[in-house]
Motif scaffolding. Structure first.
Motif, PDB file in Angstrom:
ATOM      1  N   GLU A   1      42.319  49.336  13.822  1.00 32.54           N
ATOM      2  CA  GLU A   1      43.109  49.004  12.635  1.00 32.54           C
ATOM      3  C   GLU A   1      42.524  47.776  11.946  1.00 32.54           C
TER       4      GLU A   1
ATOM      5  N   CYS B   1      42.928  52.562   9.435  1.00 28.76           N
ATOM      6  CA  CYS B   1      42.709  52.922  10.830  1.00 28.76           C
ATOM      7  C   CYS B   1      41.483  53.826  10.890  1.00 28.76           C
TER       8      CYS B   1
ATOM      9  N   TRP C   1      51.518  55.864  12.323  1.00 28.14           N
ATOM     10  CA  TRP C   1      51.631  54.413  12.307  1.00 28.14           C
ATOM     11  C   TRP C   1      52.974  54.041  12.951  1.00 28.14           C
TER      12      TRP C   1
ATOM     13  N   ARG D   1      55.216  50.371  14.528  1.00 24.87           N
ATOM     14  CA  ARG D   1      55.257  48.911  14.448  1.00 24.87           C
ATOM     15  C   ARG D   1      56.192  48.357  15.520  1.00 24.87           C
TER      16      ARG D   1
ATOM     17  N   ARG E   1      58.979  49.254  19.990  1.00 24.36           N
ATOM     18  CA  ARG E   1      58.081  49.849  19.017  1.00 24.36           C
ATOM     19  C   ARG E   1      58.783  51.006  18.315  1.00 24.36           C
TER      20      ARG E   1
ATOM     21  N   TYR F   1      51.475  46.245  13.632  1.00 24.85           N
ATOM     22  CA  TYR F   1      51.375  47.656  13.261  1.00 24.85           C
ATOM     23  C   TYR F   1      50.264  48.319  14.057  1.00 24.85           C
ATOM     24  N   TYR F   2      50.602  49.474  14.634  1.00 29.30           N
ATOM     25  CA  TYR F   2      49.666  50.206  15.473  1.00 29.30           C
ATOM     26  C   TYR F   2      49.371  51.572  14.872  1.00 29.30           C
ATOM     27  N   CYS F   3      48.115  51.946  14.947  1.00 27.96           N
ATOM     28  CA  CYS F   3      47.699  53.293  14.602  1.00 27.96           C
ATOM     29  C   CYS F   3      47.669  54.121  15.886  1.00 27.96           C
ATOM     30  N   ALA F   4      48.023  55.385  15.788  1.00 27.87           N
ATOM     31  CA  ALA F   4      48.045  56.241  16.963  1.00 27.87           C
ATOM     32  C   ALA F   4      47.605  57.656  16.594  1.00 27.87           C
TER      33      ALA F   4
ATOM     34  N   TRP G   1      45.965  54.963  21.108  1.00 31.99           N
ATOM     35  CA  TRP G   1      46.530  53.851  20.347  1.00 31.99           C
ATOM     36  C   TRP G   1      45.439  52.846  20.001  1.00 31.99           C
TER      37      TRP G   1
ATOM     38  N   GLN H   1      44.596  48.740  18.723  1.00 35.79           N
ATOM     39  CA  GLN H   1      44.957  47.440  19.289  1.00 35.79           C
ATOM     40  C   GLN H   1      46.036  46.729  18.485  1.00 35.79           C
ATOM     41  N   GLY H   2      46.292  47.193  17.291  1.00 29.18           N
ATOM     42  CA  GLY H   2      47.337  46.602  16.463  1.00 29.18           C
ATOM     43  C   GLY H   2      46.819  45.578  15.474  1.00 29.18           C
TER      44      GLY H   2
END
Length: 122
Positions: free
Chosen positions: A6, A22, A36, A38, A45, A94-97, A112, A114-115
Motif C-alpha cells: 500500500e 495497492c 480495503w 481499516r 479491523r 488502511y490495509y489492502c487485502a 494482506w 502492511q498497512g
C-alpha cells in the motif's frame, strides 16, 4: 502467493481527499477480489470496500458509501481507494487485502498488505 504493498496514506484536514494505492504482485488477479479494510486505535479491523477484479463489481461499507471509490488498473495490477470528504472518524491504518475468489465478500481474505496510516484532523 500474492504480495500487496500500500501507499498514499498521510495527514489531511477534515473535508480533504487522499488516494490510496495497492500494488499487487506474484499472481494474476483475474480470479481475485481485492478489498480495503481499516483499523482505528482500540477498534477492530473493519471492511471498507471491495472490487471483483474480473467483473469490476464493487461493495462499500455504509460509513463510506458516496465518499470513497474503489477502482483497479489491470495494466498496473493496482487497486485504488479514492477517499473524499474525509472526517476524523476515518482516521485509521488502511490495509489492502486479496481474496482468492471472484465473488465479492467482506470477510475471508487470504493476503494482506502492511498497512498505511491515514490521519484526518479537525
Amino acid at each position: 502467493q500474492v504480495q500487496l504493498v500500500e501507499s498514499g496514506g498521510g495527514s489531511v484536514q477534515t473535508g480533504g481527499s487522499l488516494r490510496l494505492s495497492c500494488a499487487a504482485s506474484g499472481r494474476t488477479l483475474s480470479s481475485y477480489t481485492m478489498g480495503w479494510f481499516r483499523q482505528a486505535p482500540g477498534k477492530e479491523r473493519e471492511f471498507v470496500a471491495a472490487i471483483s477484479w474480473a467483473s469490476g463489481s464493487t461493495a462499500y461499507a455504509d460509513s463510506v458509501k458516496g465518499r470513497f471509490t474503489i477502482s483497479r488498473n489491470n495494466a498496473k495490477n493496482t487497486v485504488y481507494l479514492q477517499m473524499n470528504s474525509l472526517a476524523p472518524e476515518d482516521t485509521a491504518v488502511y490495509y489492502c487485502a486479496a481474496r482468492t475468489s471472484a465473488s465479492i465478500s467482506r470477510v475471508r481474505y487470504d493476503y494482506w498488505g502492511q498497512g498505511t496510516q491515514v490521519t484526518v484532523s479537525s
